[in-house]
Design an enzyme around this catalytic site. Structure first.
Site, PDB file in Angstrom:
ATOM      1  N   GLU A   1      -8.365   3.608  -3.530  1.00 26.92           N
ATOM      2  CA  GLU A   1      -8.673   4.643  -2.540  1.00 26.92           C
ATOM      3  C   GLU A   1      -9.043   5.904  -3.293  1.00 26.92           C
ATOM      4  O   GLU A   1      -8.238   6.403  -4.090  1.00 26.92           O
ATOM      5  CB  GLU A   1      -7.484   4.916  -1.615  1.00 26.92           C
ATOM      6  CG  GLU A   1      -7.234   3.806  -0.619  1.00 26.92           C
ATOM      7  CD  GLU A   1      -6.178   4.154   0.419  1.00 26.92           C
ATOM      8  OE1 GLU A   1      -6.033   5.343   0.771  1.00 26.92           O
ATOM      9  OE2 GLU A   1      -5.496   3.225   0.886  1.00 26.92           O
TER      10      GLU A   1
ATOM     11  N   ASN B   1       0.834  -1.200   0.000  1.00 25.56           N
ATOM     12  CA  ASN B   1       0.000   0.000   0.000  1.00 25.56           C
ATOM     13  C   ASN B   1       0.870   1.250   0.000  1.00 25.56           C
ATOM     14  O   ASN B   1       1.712   1.418   0.898  1.00 25.56           O
ATOM     15  CB  ASN B   1      -0.888   0.027   1.251  1.00 25.56           C
ATOM     16  CG  ASN B   1      -1.690   1.320   1.356  1.00 25.56           C
ATOM     17  OD1 ASN B   1      -2.664   1.506   0.621  1.00 25.56           O
ATOM     18  ND2 ASN B   1      -1.282   2.227   2.227  1.00 25.56           N
ATOM     19  N   GLU B   2       0.684   2.119  -0.973  1.00 26.06           N
ATOM     20  CA  GLU B   2       1.367   3.428  -1.037  1.00 26.06           C
ATOM     21  C   GLU B   2       2.834   3.334  -0.617  1.00 26.06           C
ATOM     22  O   GLU B   2       3.322   4.185   0.135  1.00 26.06           O
ATOM     23  CB  GLU B   2       0.624   4.464  -0.178  1.00 26.06           C
ATOM     24  CG  GLU B   2      -0.750   4.787  -0.721  1.00 26.06           C
ATOM     25  CD  GLU B   2      -1.443   5.977  -0.057  1.00 26.06           C
ATOM     26  OE1 GLU B   2      -0.881   6.573   0.877  1.00 26.06           O
ATOM     27  OE2 GLU B   2      -2.558   6.323  -0.518  1.00 26.06           O
TER      28      GLU B   2
HETATM   29  O1  AHR Z   1      -7.595   6.209   3.741  1.00 18.79           O
HETATM   30  C1  AHR Z   1      -6.682   6.846   4.578  1.00 18.79           C
HETATM   31  C2  AHR Z   1      -5.231   6.662   4.150  1.00 18.79           C
HETATM   32  O2  AHR Z   1      -5.007   7.348   2.959  1.00 18.79           O
HETATM   33  C3  AHR Z   1      -4.787   5.264   3.856  1.00 18.79           C
HETATM   34  O3  AHR Z   1      -4.397   4.580   4.982  1.00 18.79           O
HETATM   35  C4  AHR Z   1      -3.601   5.469   2.957  1.00 18.79           C
HETATM   36  O4  AHR Z   1      -3.397   4.404   2.076  1.00 18.79           O
HETATM   37  C5  AHR Z   1      -3.884   6.801   2.280  1.00 18.79           C
HETATM   38  O5  AHR Z   1      -2.816   7.657   2.365  1.00 18.79           O
END
Ligand code: AHR
Length: 507
Positions: free
Chosen positions: A298, A172-173
């Site tokens: 997201e 993730n990211e």
């Molecule tokens: O959704 C909130 C946050 O936003 C998540 O944890 C992250 O992946 C993004 O930066």
């Protein structure tokens, strides 16, 4: 007449995948504890501790897939902490949002919740503090059907049948400086390919989602090509916001550009793989046909300054935010052919359409556009429309580098429109956001080869005050109103200033 919408059901651009209306739950603030589950609150939960009122409200959003457990949270999450007898699970410091994770809600609880909801799980792997061994063990725990250690651990924990989790996010990211285990694009590409190889050896049925940035970043320019042959889908994230109404409702245009750019990067990756000699293994016939679709896992309106993560990211949404979410969804309908899935971040309490307290919940302004789109646009044929509209000339960027939106996207039409045709119902669904703060839009609507007189159901989403909000005290301050009307084809329809209108036009 200033504006015009021309609709022709012959001009189909793609199908709207049901997963475009998927959700996301993270161990952040009160999303899980106090949102999905509320241990000890016997008044509002079932025997498993699941909040039944929240379940009901999410069911109305009809989300076919749910992403979990993060988000940033996943980058220091050890899934083994969250399985087995609850009273023996360790409490851990949590490094993304600086909380303590009790691990009361873990893999089996999430799977049970998904079964209770009738939604499909989408798990994200820890590429921060997690190892490939740990990731493989999680896949085996969830999907293994042989006599092996982690499949047997699942059985010991009470679940005989495999869960058969299809979607797995590979990190993730991991590009973000806030991320535990941040990587360079080169490091990620190498590691993600190795992880994908091993995971697919263990379970060739899974679908792997590579970790992208915002779709236009240097990261994406590198990683799309490097993961094209090893992963099934490519994920991007984007949040928009502004306290200025116009910036708020126009920034989703950035997502439209991001989807278009990423889809072109995927095409370029295929061309490169087919024409350059740098890859030892030539593309298979299947890979030559592959589209490498996007999982926009997201997205939302989020102001991390007003609703910061370390305080639970509880954002109160106003009516302008509701219109911005409608514009986001218009983007997804128009670009449906490139999308495997999109996940609104998030579902409850944390930047969410649903807010709870110990006694109940209320639905935010962002809830209703999502509900209407999810109910009526799924599986529809997205149509290529001709729209004539006044153009917005102001500034749209002041947040997360979206300044470029105005300069690369020429479609800043005040009237933001998407439409699907639903063959089974012989009906068109037309979604119109009039983003103008002060002008109604008199709009001619023409439908090719339709009768002169048309039966229309209208859902009108309007409030005179763009700052209006729903609250526990006034939960129905901003709600859509449904009515039935008859209109003539090629006649004029009025879309009020700052409004969202959904029309069902029966053929
Ligand atoms: O959704 C909130 C946050 O936003 C998540 O944890 C992250 O992946 C993004 O930066």
């Amino acid at each position: 007449v200033g504006s015009e919408i021309k609709i022709d059901k012959e001009f189909v651009t793609g199908e709207v995948a049901p997963n475009i209306f998927a959700g996301f739950l993270e161990h952040l603030g009160r999303c899980i504890y106090g949102g999905i589950v509320d241990y000890g609150n016997t008044k509002l939960t079932n025997d498993k501790g699941f909040r039944t009122d929240v379940a009901e409200a999410i069911k109305e959003l009809d989300m076919p897939v749910m992403r979990w457990p993060g988000g940033n949270f996943v980058s220091s999450y050890h899934w083994l902490d969250g399985v087995g007898p609850v009273d023996q699970r360790p409490k851990r410091p949590e490094l993304a949002w600086l909380n303590t994770e009790s691990n009361e809600f873990g893999t089996d609880e999430f799977m049970q919740w998904c079964e209770y909801m009738g939604t499909e799980p989408y798990l994200c792997l820890n590429m921060g503090t997690g190892t490939l061994d740990e990731a493989l063990a999680w896949v085996e725990y969830c999907n293994g059907d042989k006599d092996t250690y982690y499949a047997n651990l699942r059985r010991k924990n009470g679940r005989e049948k495999p869960y058969n989790v299809k979607y797995w996010g590979v990190g993730n990211e991991v590009w973000g400086p806030w991320q535990v285990g941040q990587m360079t694009k080169e490091n990620y590409a190498l590691k993600a390919a190795q992880w994908a190889k091993a995971i697919k050896l263990l379970d060739p049925t899974v679908k792997l989602v590579a970790c992208g940035c915002n779709g236009v970043d240097e990261w994406d320019q590198h990683v799309v090509g490097e993961t094209f042959t090893t992963h099934d889908f490519y994920s991007i994230h984007l949040y928009t916001t502004s306290q200025d109404h116009y910036k708020n409702v126009f920034q989703p245009a950035g997502a439209e550009t991001a989807i278009q750019v990423t889809s072109k990067l995927a095409e370029l990756a295929k061309i490169t793989n087919m024409t350059n000699k740098k890859f030892l293994v030539p593309l298979t016939e299947e890979q030559k046909k592959k589209e490498y679709k996007i999982v926009f896992d997201e997205w939302n309106v989020w102001d991390p300054i007003r609703a910061d993560g370390e305080h639970g990211a509880e954002q109160q949404y106003d009516f302008s935010d509701g219109l911005a979410v409608a514009s986001w969804l218009n983007v997804f309908i128009r670009q449906a052919k490139y999308l495997e899935m999109t996940n609104i971040a998030q579902c409850v309490n944390v930047i969410a359409p649903i807010m709870t307290n110990k006694d109940g919940l209320f639905k935010q302004t962002t809830y209703y556009p999502f509900q209407l789109f999810s109910k009526y646009f799924k599986n529809g044929q997205s149509l290529n429309l001709s729209v004539k509209s006044p153009i917005y000339k102001g500034d749209v960027g002041d947040f997360i580098g979206l300044e470029w939106v105005k300069y690369v996207d020429t479609s800043l039409a005040l009237l933001d429109v998407s439409a699907v045709y639903q063959p089974a119902e012989k009906a068109y669904y037309v979604a119109v956001v009039n983003r103008s703060e002060d002008e109604d839009a008199e709009t001619k609507i023409s439908i090719a080869d339709a009768a002169d007189s048309l039966n229309v159901t209208e859902w009108a989403y309007y409030h005179e005050n763009i700052r209006a909000i729903n609250t526990f005290e006034k939960p129905n301050e901003v709600v859509p109103k449904e009515s039935k009307v008859t209109i003539s084809n090629n006649s004029t329809y009025k879309f009020p200033k700052h409004s969202f209108t959904l029309l069902k036009i029966q053929e």
